[in-house]
Write a protein that holds these residues in place. Structure first.
Motif, PDB file in Angstrom:
ATOM      1  N   ARG A  57     -16.225   2.893  10.465  1.00 42.31           N
ATOM      2  CA  ARG A  57     -15.158   3.457   9.633  1.00 42.31           C
ATOM      3  C   ARG A  57     -14.710   2.485   8.552  1.00 42.31           C
ATOM      4  O   ARG A  57     -14.216   2.891   7.497  1.00 42.31           O
ATOM      5  N   GLU A  58     -14.875   1.186   8.807  1.00 45.42           N
ATOM      6  CA  GLU A  58     -14.432   0.185   7.840  1.00 45.42           C
ATOM      7  C   GLU A  58     -15.253   0.208   6.553  1.00 45.42           C
ATOM      8  O   GLU A  58     -14.827  -0.348   5.531  1.00 45.42           O
ATOM      9  N   LEU A  59     -16.430   0.842   6.564  1.00 45.64           N
ATOM     10  CA  LEU A  59     -17.221   0.937   5.336  1.00 45.64           C
ATOM     11  C   LEU A  59     -16.457   1.689   4.248  1.00 45.64           C
ATOM     12  O   LEU A  59     -16.690   1.485   3.059  1.00 45.64           O
ATOM     13  N   ARG A  60     -15.523   2.530   4.641  1.00 40.65           N
ATOM     14  CA  ARG A  60     -14.706   3.262   3.670  1.00 40.65           C
ATOM     15  C   ARG A  60     -13.729   2.340   2.945  1.00 40.65           C
ATOM     16  O   ARG A  60     -13.101   2.740   1.962  1.00 40.65           O
ATOM     17  N   LEU A  61     -13.618   1.102   3.412  1.00 41.32           N
ATOM     18  CA  LEU A  61     -12.689   0.150   2.787  1.00 41.32           C
ATOM     19  C   LEU A  61     -13.366  -0.791   1.803  1.00 41.32           C
ATOM     20  O   LEU A  61     -12.690  -1.614   1.181  1.00 41.32           O
ATOM     21  N   ILE A  62     -14.678  -0.693   1.635  1.00 42.32           N
ATOM     22  CA  ILE A  62     -15.363  -1.629   0.738  1.00 42.32           C
ATOM     23  C   ILE A  62     -14.825  -1.514  -0.680  1.00 42.32           C
ATOM     24  O   ILE A  62     -14.424  -2.522  -1.294  1.00 42.32           O
ATOM     25  N   GLU A  63     -14.804  -0.326  -1.251  1.00 42.82           N
ATOM     26  CA  GLU A  63     -14.321  -0.185  -2.634  1.00 42.82           C
ATOM     27  C   GLU A  63     -12.814  -0.434  -2.741  1.00 42.82           C
ATOM     28  O   GLU A  63     -12.360  -1.051  -3.708  1.00 42.82           O
ATOM     29  N   PRO A  64     -11.986   0.008  -1.784  1.00 44.37           N
ATOM     30  CA  PRO A  64     -10.576  -0.401  -1.826  1.00 44.37           C
ATOM     31  C   PRO A  64     -10.398  -1.909  -1.794  1.00 44.37           C
ATOM     32  O   PRO A  64      -9.568  -2.458  -2.537  1.00 44.37           O
ATOM     33  N   LEU A  65     -11.165  -2.615  -0.974  1.00 43.96           N
ATOM     34  CA  LEU A  65     -11.045  -4.074  -0.920  1.00 43.96           C
ATOM     35  C   LEU A  65     -11.518  -4.710  -2.220  1.00 43.96           C
ATOM     36  O   LEU A  65     -10.933  -5.698  -2.688  1.00 43.96           O
ATOM     37  N   ARG A  66     -12.557  -4.153  -2.827  1.00 42.73           N
ATOM     38  CA  ARG A  66     -13.016  -4.666  -4.118  1.00 42.73           C
ATOM     39  C   ARG A  66     -11.923  -4.479  -5.177  1.00 42.73           C
ATOM     40  O   ARG A  66     -11.683  -5.351  -6.007  1.00 42.73           O
ATOM     41  N   THR A  67     -11.254  -3.337  -5.131  1.00 45.00           N
ATOM     42  CA  THR A  67     -10.171  -3.070  -6.077  1.00 45.00           C
ATOM     43  C   THR A  67      -9.020  -4.043  -5.877  1.00 45.00           C
ATOM     44  O   THR A  67      -8.454  -4.575  -6.849  1.00 45.00           O
ATOM     45  N   LEU A  68      -8.644  -4.287  -4.638  1.00 47.86           N
ATOM     46  CA  LEU A  68      -7.583  -5.258  -4.360  1.00 47.86           C
ATOM     47  C   LEU A  68      -7.944  -6.624  -4.921  1.00 47.86           C
ATOM     48  O   LEU A  68      -7.095  -7.313  -5.504  1.00 47.86           O
ATOM     49  N   ARG A  69      -9.185  -7.029  -4.759  1.00 49.83           N
ATOM     50  CA  ARG A  69      -9.610  -8.347  -5.245  1.00 49.83           C
ATOM     51  C   ARG A  69      -9.514  -8.421  -6.765  1.00 49.83           C
ATOM     52  O   ARG A  69      -9.075  -9.437  -7.324  1.00 49.83           O
ATOM     53  N   LEU A  70      -9.929  -7.371  -7.450  1.00 51.29           N
ATOM     54  CA  LEU A  70      -9.869  -7.355  -8.906  1.00 51.29           C
ATOM     55  C   LEU A  70      -8.428  -7.458  -9.412  1.00 51.29           C
ATOM     56  O   LEU A  70      -8.124  -8.212 -10.344  1.00 51.29           O
ATOM     57  N   MET A  71      -7.525  -6.702  -8.789  1.00 53.16           N
ATOM     58  CA  MET A  71      -6.128  -6.727  -9.225  1.00 53.16           C
ATOM     59  C   MET A  71      -5.479  -8.066  -8.899  1.00 53.16           C
ATOM     60  O   MET A  71      -4.723  -8.620  -9.706  1.00 53.16           O
TER      61      MET A  71
END
Length: 334
Positions: free
Chosen positions: A269-283
């Motif tokens: 289920r954590e695979l759904r967090l890859i793009e959210p985590l990438r977004t957090l890192r960018l911001m």
């Protein structure tokens, strides 16, 4: 802000050498700054011995308790023979030292280069390392160090940039509306994915991995810089090893997890967090540069930051991320 107001203005070469010699070493006068911006890291020449690596922590970033918890985690991993470069301990068993207003730690110098992430065998090795890391990380939580969350990485970043007038006036509306949409989507993503936070490396990009080629079948990565270790989802230490098009990332993920799952369970289920985590890192990265802009090292090494072109490209990248958040996540195929 005048450079003398910055806390590192007191960290002169003489201060660095005096701090090292106060620990009983005889410096030979050679001091070489290494590639670090958040902290100050130096290679220090020692008479008749191998050079040391000295890390001076940025004042007022972490509390002493948080730094000690970082170091304790690395020692815990080393006790399990995990390949981490730990701080050296003195004759009293102390690994965190103070000199003036600075906390610092000393490390053995380790050689190596960034891993070749297009080599799937290398990724399997790194996957095994991540699995072993997380098998230790799940044993207990951090007591003092923070977690990865939307509030600190996205909301606080967004507010800091706007409140301190970093966004050009002509781009402010575009940035504000886009960031608000992203924050809403990020909050939804983290609310939907139920995961158990564990202790993480937190910043596991290739630059924090020293790859040492020992032979055709014996390759030894060593991990450095636990400065950003936090609580969070296990996939945080995996996604930064993925790159390229979707099919390439899918193959890379399979290689990593084939090694990872030998030592630790991975919740798909954590695979759904890859793009959210990438977004957090960018911001968070944009706000990190802004928060450090009074440090003379930052305008010198990031001259492209805080230009209209930078913010235009940042907004474009965030728009691409908003689209990526709508795409289906990577999958575990095997």
């Amino acid at each position: 802000m005048d450079n003398t107001e910055h806390p590192y203005s007191a960290l002169t070469p003489d201060t660095v050498l005096d701090a090292i010699e106060a620990k009983g070493f005889r410096c030979d006068g050679r001091i070489f700054p290494l590639n670090s911006y958040e902290n100050r890291v130096y290679q220090i020449g020692i008479e008749d011995e191998q050079p040391l690596i000295a890390k001076f922590y940025r004042p007022n970033r972490w509390s002493e308790a948080q730094i000690r918890e970082e170091q304790a985690f690395s020692f815990e991993l080393a006790e399990q023979e995990w390949p981490v470069v730990t701080p050296s301990k003195d004759s009293n068993g102390e690994s965190l030292h103070s000199f003036g207003d600075f906390h610092f730690a000393l490390f053995e110098r380790k050689g190596g280069h960034a891993p070749e992430l297009d080599n799937l065998e290398n990724l399997k090795v790194l996957g095994r390392c991540m699995g072993r890391l997380h098998a230790v990380g799940i044993e207990k939580p951090f007591a003092h160090r923070p977690g990865i969350d939307v509030q600190s990485y996205a909301i606080d970043s967004y507010r800091f940039l706007l409140d301190n007038n970093f966004i050009p006036a002509e781009l402010e509306t575009a940035y504000r509306t886009l960031a608000e949409d992203l924050i809403e989507r990020l909050q939804q993503s983290f609310a939907e994915v139920k995961y158990e936070p564990i202790r993480l490396h937190g910043d596991c990009h290739p630059g924090n991995i020293l790859w040492r080629d020992m032979g055709d079948t014996d390759n030894a990565p060593h991990f450095v810089d636990f400065d950003d270790c936090r609580m969070g989802p296990a996939v945080q230490d995996i996604w930064m090893l993925l790159s390229g098009e979707r099919h390439q990332q899918q193959a890379q993920l399979e290689a990593i997890l084939s090694g990872y799952r030998q030592f630790c369970f991975f919740d798909a289920r954590e695979l759904r967090l890859i793009e959210p985590l990438r977004t957090l890192r960018l911001m968070n990265y944009a706000a990190w540069l802004a928060r450090r802009w009074n440090d003379p090292a930052f305008p010198q090494n990031f001259p492209w930051f805080n230009t209209e072109r930078y913010w235009s490209e940042h907004i474009l990248t965030l728009r691409e991320q908003l689209a990526a958040l709508q795409e289906p996540p990577l999958e575990i195929l095997n």
